[in-house]
Motif scaffolding. Structure first.
Motif, short mmCIF file in Angstrom:
data_model
loop_
_atom_site.label_atom_id
_atom_site.label_comp_id
_atom_site.label_asym_id
_atom_site.label_seq_id
_atom_site.Cartn_x
_atom_site.Cartn_y
_atom_site.Cartn_z
N TYR A 192 27.46 -22.95 30.08
CA TYR A 192 27.79 -21.54 30.29
C TYR A 192 26.58 -20.78 30.85
CZ TYR A 192 31.65 -22.72 27.20
OH TYR A 192 32.75 -23.32 26.64
N ILE A 193 26.88 -19.95 31.83
CA ILE A 193 25.87 -18.99 32.28
C ILE A 193 26.34 -17.66 31.76
CG2 ILE A 193 24.86 -17.81 34.26
CD1 ILE A 193 23.89 -20.58 34.31
N ASP A 194 25.67 -17.15 30.77
CA ASP A 194 26.14 -15.93 30.15
C ASP A 194 24.96 -15.04 29.77
OD1 ASP A 194 27.19 -13.91 28.62
OD2 ASP A 194 28.74 -15.19 27.76
N PRO A 195 24.67 -14.07 30.64
CA PRO A 195 23.48 -13.25 30.41
C PRO A 195 23.53 -12.45 29.11
CG PRO A 195 24.81 -12.37 32.21
CD PRO A 195 25.38 -13.70 31.88
N VAL A 196 24.74 -12.10 28.64
CA VAL A 196 24.82 -11.34 27.38
C VAL A 196 24.29 -12.17 26.22
CG1 VAL A 196 26.39 -10.28 25.71
CG2 VAL A 196 26.63 -9.77 28.13
N LEU A 197 24.64 -13.47 26.17
CA LEU A 197 24.11 -14.33 25.11
C LEU A 197 22.59 -14.36 25.16
CD1 LEU A 197 26.51 -17.45 25.23
CD2 LEU A 197 26.69 -15.42 23.79
N SER A 198 22.03 -14.44 26.36
CA SER A 198 20.57 -14.48 26.51
C SER A 198 19.93 -13.17 26.06
CB SER A 198 20.20 -14.77 27.96
OG SER A 198 20.76 -16.00 28.38
N LEU A 199 20.57 -12.05 26.39
CA LEU A 199 20.04 -10.75 25.97
C LEU A 199 20.07 -10.62 24.45
CD1 LEU A 199 21.70 -8.48 28.69
CD2 LEU A 199 19.24 -8.91 28.41
N GLN A 200 21.15 -11.14 23.85
CA GLN A 200 21.27 -11.05 22.38
C GLN A 200 20.25 -11.94 21.69
OE1 GLN A 200 25.47 -11.98 22.00
NE2 GLN A 200 26.04 -9.82 21.99
N HIS A 201 19.79 -12.94 22.38
CA HIS A 201 18.71 -13.79 21.87
C HIS A 201 17.37 -13.04 21.97
CE1 HIS A 201 16.65 -18.04 22.17
NE2 HIS A 201 16.21 -17.34 21.18
N ILE A 202 17.17 -12.36 23.09
CA ILE A 202 15.93 -11.58 23.29
C ILE A 202 15.78 -10.50 22.22
CG2 ILE A 202 14.88 -9.81 24.78
CD1 ILE A 202 15.73 -11.47 27.21
N THR A 203 16.87 -9.77 21.97
CA THR A 203 16.74 -8.59 21.10
C THR A 203 16.41 -8.95 19.65
OG1 THR A 203 19.15 -8.59 20.79
CG2 THR A 203 18.25 -7.09 22.46
N GLN B 73 26.83 -8.60 10.01
CA GLN B 73 25.55 -9.15 9.57
C GLN B 73 24.79 -9.79 10.73
OE1 GLN B 73 24.17 -9.02 6.31
NE2 GLN B 73 25.77 -7.49 6.13
N ILE B 74 25.51 -10.57 11.53
CA ILE B 74 24.84 -11.24 12.67
C ILE B 74 24.36 -10.20 13.67
CG2 ILE B 74 25.18 -12.81 14.63
CD1 ILE B 74 27.01 -14.49 12.89
N GLU B 75 25.18 -9.16 13.89
CA GLU B 75 24.75 -8.09 14.81
C GLU B 75 23.47 -7.43 14.31
OE1 GLU B 75 29.13 -6.88 16.62
OE2 GLU B 75 28.07 -5.45 15.33
N THR B 76 23.38 -7.23 13.00
CA THR B 76 22.17 -6.62 12.45
C THR B 76 20.97 -7.54 12.61
OG1 THR B 76 23.53 -5.42 10.86
CG2 THR B 76 21.17 -5.59 10.37
N ILE B 77 21.18 -8.83 12.33
CA ILE B 77 20.10 -9.80 12.47
C ILE B 77 19.59 -9.83 13.91
CG2 ILE B 77 19.56 -12.28 12.45
CD1 ILE B 77 21.65 -12.49 10.11
N LEU B 78 20.51 -9.79 14.86
CA LEU B 78 20.13 -9.88 16.28
C LEU B 78 19.69 -8.53 16.87
CD1 LEU B 78 22.96 -12.23 17.65
CD2 LEU B 78 20.55 -12.81 17.38
N ASN B 79 19.70 -7.49 16.04
CA ASN B 79 19.34 -6.15 16.53
C ASN B 79 20.29 -5.64 17.61
OD1 ASN B 79 17.04 -5.60 14.95
ND2 ASN B 79 15.80 -6.92 16.27
N ILE B 80 21.56 -6.01 17.53
CA ILE B 80 22.50 -5.52 18.53
C ILE B 80 23.55 -4.61 17.91
CG2 ILE B 80 22.19 -7.31 20.28
CD1 ILE B 80 24.59 -8.76 19.04
#
Lengths: 207, 207
Positions: A192-203, B73-80
């Motif tokens: 998968y190429i999914d920039p949202v997943l990558s952004l959620q990893h960054i944050t 919970q996951i959203e909070t962990i990921l800061n999203i």
């Protein structure tokens, strides 16, 4: 040994990065070592040695790795020492960006056909090379050309159904840009190429 | 406990996938369990339980996970669980595809500015919202808007230099579409979108 079973996928996923690093380090000399590769990639030297040892003996204690030799070996392991044909399914914004990107063919991945369901796009030529064809020709193109890899850039709502068709027509690997998880037989390789997943990893690491 | 140090990055990288799976499973009911999540994602149930246990106790033996609770919970962990501002640097083919994609803002990632060095693009409006500005305004935009995340879609040859500027101006996370490895300080979070790496991963399993 069935390498496809034995080697953890997470290590396989790192090999393309190694190859890219070697291509850059090549400009500085003929050899490298696990320390230099590790610093370049942000992994430990021990990790590099452990990863590569899964595939064989590529270096000698004290003398490091011959860059040319290691690169060729990794290309062989990844099956990229030959050309691959691909079909692009979906010619919207992302599809157009893909057709205009020269990095695929530079790396021996060739888009030999592109299809779309929009009649206004069919017949259009992009980048002087790729003529967009009707989605109705999908099966015929895949089978005539013997294509195993598809890039899927259709809307999310259509992705699962289209992916199933691709598999039915003989596609073995799918690079999907649609932001949905595809449910396909286990022997189909999906990335998968999914920039949202990558952004959620960054944050995770920000704030 | 400093969670940023303790949790392996490979587990963090899977959390966005869990979240996406939960969003889909939500349509079928209020609860799920590690078996169902695992089948959906192609991981083992044990892997799911092990991953999630790194962050706390989210489910009860026998009753599984409450989807809404686990998602929050996951959203909070990921800061999203809040909105993020982003700047797009480079407005070529990929940049245009990005500006036209609604998936970022749907996921609370908002492109608040786009810059390019090509004077012919500056002043152009894309998708009725984003006006392309001059690369000369980069520092001022980042600092005035308090932007921490950049999407980098400049040509490969310019990526390293541009990334260094972004860091100098205060950017903390970069999603790079340029097919080069960036060399930046350790505290900068970098993710790469590189379809060639994904294709080279797919081909390992083909033939």
């Amino acid at each position: 040994m069935d390498k496809k079973k034995e080697i953890p996928d997470i290590i396989v996923a790192r090999l393309p990065l190694y190859l890219r690093a070697l291509n850059i380090l090549r400009e500085k000399g003929n050899t490298t070592n696990s320390k230099e590769l590790g610093e370049f990639l942000g992994f430990s030297a021990a990790q590099i040695r452990k990863d590569l040892s899964q595939f064989g003996e590529f270096g000698k204690q004290g003398t490091g790795y011959n860059i040319e030799f290691l690169s060729r070996q990794i290309e062989t392991i990844l099956n990229i020492d030959d050309d691959w044909k691909m079909i692009l399914v979906g010619c919207g914004n992302i599809g157009h960006a893909i057709m205009n990107y020269s990095g695929f063919s530079r790396n021996r991945f060739h888009i030999v056909a592109a299809v779309d369901s929009n009649p206004e796009l069919v017949g259009k030529t992009v980048n002087d090379v790729i003529g967009i064809r009707s989605i109705d020709d999908l099966q015929q193109i895949i089978q005539t050309e013997g294509i195993q890899i598809a890039m899927l850039t259709v809307p999310a709502a259509e992705a699962q159904k289209m992916a199933e068709k691709l598999v039915e027509y003989g596609i073995k690997g799918i690079l999907s840009y649609a932001p949905v998880l595809l449910n396909l037989p286990d022997d189909i390789q999906i990335e998968y190429i999914d920039p949202v997943l990558s952004l959620q990893h960054i944050t995770y690491y920000l704030k």
